[in-house]
Scaffold this motif. Structure first.
Motif, PDB file in Angstrom:
ATOM      1  N   LEU A   1     -26.610 -50.278  -0.389  1.00 13.43           N
ATOM      2  CA  LEU A   1     -27.340 -49.229  -1.094  1.00 13.43           C
ATOM      3  C   LEU A   1     -27.588 -48.042  -0.161  1.00 13.43           C
ATOM      4  N   VAL A   2     -27.956 -48.322   1.087  1.00 15.60           N
ATOM      5  CA  VAL A   2     -28.116 -47.259   2.075  1.00 15.60           C
ATOM      6  C   VAL A   2     -26.805 -46.501   2.260  1.00 15.60           C
ATOM      7  N   TRP A   3     -25.684 -47.224   2.280  1.00 14.27           N
ATOM      8  CA  TRP A   3     -24.381 -46.601   2.500  1.00 14.27           C
ATOM      9  C   TRP A   3     -24.008 -45.654   1.365  1.00 14.27           C
ATOM     10  N   ILE A   4     -24.111 -46.109   0.125  1.00 15.92           N
ATOM     11  CA  ILE A   4     -23.688 -45.243  -0.990  1.00 15.92           C
ATOM     12  C   ILE A   4     -24.639 -44.056  -1.159  1.00 15.92           C
ATOM     13  N   ILE A   5     -25.904 -44.237  -0.771  1.00 15.67           N
ATOM     14  CA  ILE A   5     -26.842 -43.108  -0.827  1.00 15.67           C
ATOM     15  C   ILE A   5     -26.530 -42.101   0.269  1.00 15.67           C
ATOM     16  N   SER A   6     -26.282 -42.588   1.485  1.00 17.68           N
ATOM     17  CA  SER A   6     -26.004 -41.678   2.599  1.00 17.68           C
ATOM     18  C   SER A   6     -24.700 -40.925   2.403  1.00 17.68           C
ATOM     19  N   GLN A   7     -23.754 -41.537   1.676  1.00 14.16           N
ATOM     20  CA  GLN A   7     -22.473 -40.889   1.426  1.00 14.16           C
ATOM     21  C   GLN A   7     -22.455 -40.044   0.158  1.00 14.16           C
ATOM     22  N   HIS A   8     -23.581 -40.008  -0.542  1.00 19.35           N
ATOM     23  CA  HIS A   8     -23.721 -39.224  -1.775  1.00 19.35           C
ATOM     24  C   HIS A   8     -22.664 -39.609  -2.815  1.00 19.35           C
ATOM     25  N   TYR A   9     -22.543 -40.892  -3.051  1.00 15.78           N
ATOM     26  CA  TYR A   9     -21.618 -41.362  -4.081  1.00 15.78           C
ATOM     27  C   TYR A   9     -22.317 -41.282  -5.432  1.00 15.78           C
ATOM     28  N   PHE A  10     -22.231 -40.106  -6.058  1.00 18.72           N
ATOM     29  CA  PHE A  10     -22.975 -39.877  -7.291  1.00 18.72           C
ATOM     30  C   PHE A  10     -22.341 -40.557  -8.493  1.00 18.72           C
ATOM     31  N   GLU A  11     -21.237 -41.255  -8.293  1.00 16.87           N
ATOM     32  CA  GLU A  11     -20.712 -42.060  -9.389  1.00 16.87           C
ATOM     33  C   GLU A  11     -21.610 -43.253  -9.692  1.00 16.87           C
ATOM     34  N   TYR A  12     -22.533 -43.561  -8.765  1.00 12.35           N
ATOM     35  CA  TYR A  12     -23.499 -44.624  -9.006  1.00 12.35           C
ATOM     36  C   TYR A  12     -24.785 -44.007  -9.563  1.00 12.35           C
ATOM     37  N   TYR A  13     -25.253 -44.590 -10.661  1.00 11.27           N
ATOM     38  CA  TYR A  13     -26.411 -44.043 -11.353  1.00 11.27           C
ATOM     39  C   TYR A  13     -27.635 -43.979 -10.445  1.00 11.27           C
ATOM     40  N   TYR A  14     -27.861 -45.019  -9.644  1.00 10.00           N
ATOM     41  CA  TYR A  14     -29.059 -45.050  -8.799  1.00 10.00           C
ATOM     42  C   TYR A  14     -29.026 -43.919  -7.779  1.00 10.00           C
ATOM     43  N   VAL A  15     -27.846 -43.642  -7.240  1.00 11.46           N
ATOM     44  CA  VAL A  15     -27.708 -42.545  -6.263  1.00 11.46           C
ATOM     45  C   VAL A  15     -27.927 -41.210  -6.956  1.00 11.46           C
ATOM     46  N   TRP A  16     -27.316 -41.033  -8.119  1.00 10.60           N
ATOM     47  CA  TRP A  16     -27.454 -39.768  -8.850  1.00 10.60           C
ATOM     48  C   TRP A  16     -28.895 -39.553  -9.308  1.00 10.60           C
ATOM     49  N   GLU A  17     -29.567 -40.602  -9.750  1.00  7.45           N
ATOM     50  CA  GLU A  17     -30.910 -40.497 -10.314  1.00  7.45           C
ATOM     51  C   GLU A  17     -31.974 -40.211  -9.261  1.00  7.45           C
ATOM     52  N   HIS A  18     -31.787 -40.703  -8.035  1.00  8.44           N
ATOM     53  CA  HIS A  18     -32.875 -40.663  -7.062  1.00  8.44           C
ATOM     54  C   HIS A  18     -32.594 -39.818  -5.821  1.00  8.44           C
ATOM     55  N   THR A  19     -31.409 -39.254  -5.675  1.00 10.38           N
ATOM     56  CA  THR A  19     -31.100 -38.505  -4.449  1.00 10.38           C
ATOM     57  C   THR A  19     -30.394 -37.193  -4.774  1.00 10.38           C
ATOM     58  N   SER A  20     -30.284 -36.381  -3.743  1.00  9.06           N
ATOM     59  CA  SER A  20     -29.510 -35.142  -3.825  1.00  9.06           C
ATOM     60  C   SER A  20     -29.003 -34.818  -2.424  1.00  9.06           C
ATOM     61  N   ARG A  21     -28.102 -33.900  -2.334  1.00  8.60           N
ATOM     62  CA  ARG A  21     -27.459 -33.597  -1.052  1.00  8.60           C
ATOM     63  C   ARG A  21     -28.408 -32.951  -0.046  1.00  8.60           C
ATOM     64  N   ASP A  22     -29.434 -32.279  -0.531  1.00 10.23           N
ATOM     65  CA  ASP A  22     -30.304 -31.540   0.381  1.00 10.23           C
ATOM     66  C   ASP A  22     -31.446 -32.379   0.944  1.00 10.23           C
TER      67      ASP A  22
END
Length: 831
Positions: free
Chosen positions: A73-94
């Motif tokens: 989960l840390v990996w896909i968030i740090s890489q900004h893999y927005f194809e995953y709903y959890y990453v898109w819903e809770h993070t952004s590039r900035d």
């Protein structure tokens, strides 16, 4: 034929979901293995160790799977893999790296994962040190991990979804406004981002500590259940006590870190609002502390073992209940902290009852077997009053739980009970008297002996601290000058009583350390914690009862602003035009500018404070900010900024600013005053005086005609140490009335001379102040006196828990060494 989606990184998600399944299966296997080992151990059947060994292996595999989920989960968030709903819903590039990490536990799935991580760590410690208790205790821990893993499954059984998978793809989440094509990722430039309200360093600190506190409550629960299950009603007391102290210490720390976060970042003006989610975390801590005290009573006297079982069982159950409250969506209208419902309310209830029902059945079946002396505790013994103190904590927990659960009662019984309008007073009117009794108990009870006590001994030992405390109470009571009359004389008396007994508790506990313990701090954990709690209460009384609002609207300017959605008095806000000093309390306050930063959604407002006696010498500048709410929330939110002094805090936040909305209209209105010469009208940032009236005024905007009768009002306006003049004109032209208004532009002050009453010798003067566009703020400011005593009390309380924890662990290590030496000595004799 399957669609090929360009740019997707599917491997981490597949590995993550596989890890969830492994954690689910291995935790189930660990549960079965440990239960089997415990049953064989209890019935003295062969091979309990082999089953225990299998349970260890399964649990360690589960631990590896849980940490793998977290790592992926840390990996896909740090890489900004927005194809995953959890990453898109809770993070952004900035987002900064610390907020990318914190975004993991913004959502429900991530917070469950954080809980599972702490259970894993605690389980590894228990495998190492629990010894003969490993099998029954780890049965409970493993089953809890099985339940949490199921919350992350996200699969369907017979049409019912079990859990929510953090690795679900965005295109499968049902939130996209268009049908995803092969190149849909090219249209997703960024994620929804972390809620701007949570972009605070406390988001990195508070949830992990609080969840460790929640997770740790399962250990005393597991030992209590193990003691009942294995019919070892006495033996569980020794290993559980350090765990109980540890859990209370960490959970209390987590709760107060949340209070510090609220004080720093929320605008209700304090560190505790009796919010339902706050209450849900506090209640298990109260029962846990009650259980620690009854366990100490049992350890020294044999009394209160049944109560200890009950308190440790109910503490973990209350943690599960608080989880249901905060995650089922049932508190959505009651608390700003609650999660929205992810459709797992039924699953949460199943797990709540999966722990509650077996534990209560075991407790009921073994109740008569639990040792309980037939004689009652004598009134003048330590154990009697410690039990009374624990009972008071339980009563406090019941009262808080009942009111907090009103939405639950309404849903279950189809009632329409209203929640308290004045939430603060509803709780305080009961809790203040409980706090008085508990503070008094912490002062006196420790001077009692267990089992027996003589009044002469008690009077002799406590006499000196009592005399010192009385003198201190009189002195500080006189100096404190508390005049909190909002709820009448009775409540004010209760405040003073709490203040006095809290001072008494501090002095008495220090006296106990010096007189009874001879200054040996390693044995003074309880006294240090009690003194810290009393300091905390003193800080609560002083900071709350003497809290002062210094931003007072004297002009009525706040009538033009909408405060309907804020639970506050609009008159407790002051209008600050840009660059114009305004008097507030002992300060002269000036709005001197605002600023933004790239990538930062906040607008920071610079508010300069100067001493009223020396306005040309600024003392400090505060930077409260406003941010636009994100992720479905409407409007704007304010973040306060505070200046800290040793004896007070200046707490400020911006309720409105002219530059947060692009197109404003002038909504200010005139207020009419009847005045005669020498009268004063207060303005938002000063006052004006009618100096005189004079005939035949000269004004470039007034063009007199021969038949005119014209009068001008000579006004002096005082604001921010400066003096302004104005001369609005009133005239009669035949049978028609007319007026020439005057304006004081620096103050955005408009003056209209509306008429004369010759009989009363008064004029009608209408006054309006409007905010200059892009150049004003509406500020609220408090003074919190002695707020640092609150934080000092919290720190000392935690230190007391820590001292007690270290002392308990050392005692167990020393006893283990002595027992080991005894075994070796016995073997030598046999040889």
């Amino acid at each position: 034929m399957d669609t090929h989606y360009i740019g997707e990184h599917l491997l981490p998600g597949r590995l993550g979901h596989l890890a969830v399944i492994i954690a689910f299966i291995s935790s189930l296997l660990a549960t079965i293995s440990y239960v089997t080992a415990a049953v064989r151990q209890k019935r003295q059947l062969p091979d309990p160790d082999s089953w225990k060994h299998l349970g260890r292996i399964a649990f360690i595999i589960q631990v590896a799977a849980v940490f793998s989920i977290f790592g992926l989960l840390v990996w896909i968030i740090s890489q900004h893999y927005f194809e995953y709903y959890y990453v898109w819903e809770h993070t952004s590039r900035d987002l900064a790296p610390k907020f990318l990490l914190a975004s993991i536990w913004e959502g429900q799935e991530g917070s469950f994962l954080l809980w599972a991580i702490w259970h894993s760590v605690l389980g590894l410690v228990l495998i190492r040190f629990a010894k003969e208790w490993e099998s029954p205790v780890m049965s409970v821990i493993s089953f809890a991990q099985f339940c949490i893993a199921s919350m992350l499954l996200g699969i369907y059984f017979w049409g019912y979804r079990v859990g929510s998978n953090p690795f679900i793809l965005l295109r499968n989440a049902g939130v996209m406004p268009f049908e995803p094509g092969p190149d849909y990722l090219s249209m997703i430039r960024d994620g929804a981002g972390l809620n701007a309200l949570l972009q605070n360093y406390w988001m990195v600190i508070h949830p992990p500590v609080l969840f460790l506190g929640f997770a740790s409550t399962i250990v005393p629960f597991a030992y209590a259940v193990a003691g009942l299950w294995m019919k070892k009603n006495n033996e569980w007391v020794k290993p559980v006590l350090p765990w109980g102290v540890f859990s209370a210490m960490v959970l209390g720390t987590g709760i107060m870190l949340g209070g510090a976060w609220a004080y720093e970042s929320l605008t209700f003006g304090g560190y505790w609002a009796w919010d339902p989610v706050e209450n849900a975390s506090l209640v298990p801590w109260l029962t846990l502390v009650a259980g620690i005290h009854t366990l100490l009573v049992y350890k020294h006297t044999g009394h209160s073992l049944r109560a200890s079982f009950f308190f440790f069982i109910i503490s973990f159950i209350l943690v599960l209940y608080s989880t249901f409250l905060t995650r089922s969506g049932i508190l959505g209208d009651s608390s700003v902290h609650a999660f929205t419902d992810l459709g797992m309310s039924g699953q949460l209830l199943v797990y709540l009852f999966a722990f509650l029902v077996p534990a209560l059945i075991l407790f009921a079946l073994r109740y008569k077997e639990i040792p309980a002396p037939h004689t009652e505790e004598p009134l003048h013994t330590r154990e009697f009053w410690m039990f009374i103190g624990s009972l008071l904590l339980f009563i406090s927990a019941v009262f808080i739980s009942f009111t907090t659960s009103i939405p639950v009662w309404n849903k279950i019984f189809h009632t329409n009970m209203a929640e308290p309008v004045d939430r603060e007073f509803h709780y305080n009117r009961i809790q203040i008297f409980i706090a008085i009794l508990i503070a008094l108990g912490t002062a006196v009870v420790q001077y009692y002996k267990y089992r027996q006590n003589s009044w002469q001994f008690l009077r002799k030992k406590i006499a000196v601290p009592t005399v010192i405390a009385i003198a201190a109470c009189i002195l500080f009571g006189w100096l404190s000058d508390i005049h909190y009359n909002r709820y009448g004389l009775g409540f004010l008396i209760a405040i003073y009583l709490l203040f006095f007994v809290s001072i008494y508790a501090v002095v008495a506990n220090l006296g106990y350390i010096l007189i009874m313990l001879k200054g040996r701090l390693r044995k003074a954990g309880a006294s240090v914690a009690h003194a810290g709690f009393a300091l905390f209460l003193i800080g609560v009384v002083l900071s709350s009862a003497k809290k002062q609002v210094i931003s007072i609207d004297r002009m009525g300017m706040m009538d033009v602003f909408d405060f309907s959605n804020k639970n506050e008095n609009p008159r407790e806000n002051v209008f600050l035009p840009f660059g114009v000093p305004v008097q507030m309390g002992d300060y002269e306050v000036t709005y001197v500018g605002d600023s933004t930063a790239p990538g930062d959604p906040k607008i920071y407002y610079a508010v300069q404070f100067a001493d009223r006696q020396h306005p040309d010498k600024p003392l400090f500048t505060l930077y409260p900010d406003i941010l636009k709410n994100t992720k479905g929330m409407q409007g704007y939110s304010a973040n306060p900024h505070t200046e800290h002094f040793w004896n007070k805090d200046i707490f400020t936040y911006v309720n409105y600013a002219s530059n947060i909305e692009p197109d404003q209209s002038d909504t200010a209105r005139y207020y009419t005053h009847e005045m005669k010469t020498g009268d004063t009208v207060f303005l938002q940032n000063g006052y004006l005086v009618l100096k005189s009236l004079y005939r035949n005024p000269q004004n470039p905007n007034y063009h007199p005609e021969p038949q005119d009768i014209a009068v001008a009002a000579e006004l002096d306006i005082f604001s921010g140490g400066k003096t302004y003049t104005a001369s609005p004109i009133y005239y009669l032209r035949g049978h028609e009335q007319g007026a020439v208004d005057d304006t004081v532009q620096p103050l955005q002050l408009y003056l209209h001379f509306g008429g004369i009453d010759p009989a009363a010798q008064k004029i009608m003067l209408s006054v309006k102040q409007i905010p200059p566009k892009d150049h004003f703020i509406v500020l609220k400011a408090y003074v919190f006196p002695f707020i640092n005593i609150v934080w000092l009390g919290v720190a000392v309380t935690i230190l007391g828990f820590l001292i007690s924890l270290v002392h308990r662990i050392r005692q167990q290590i020393e006893k283990a060494k002595i027992a080991q030496k005894t075994v070796y000595a016995t073997k030598d004799v046999e040889v």
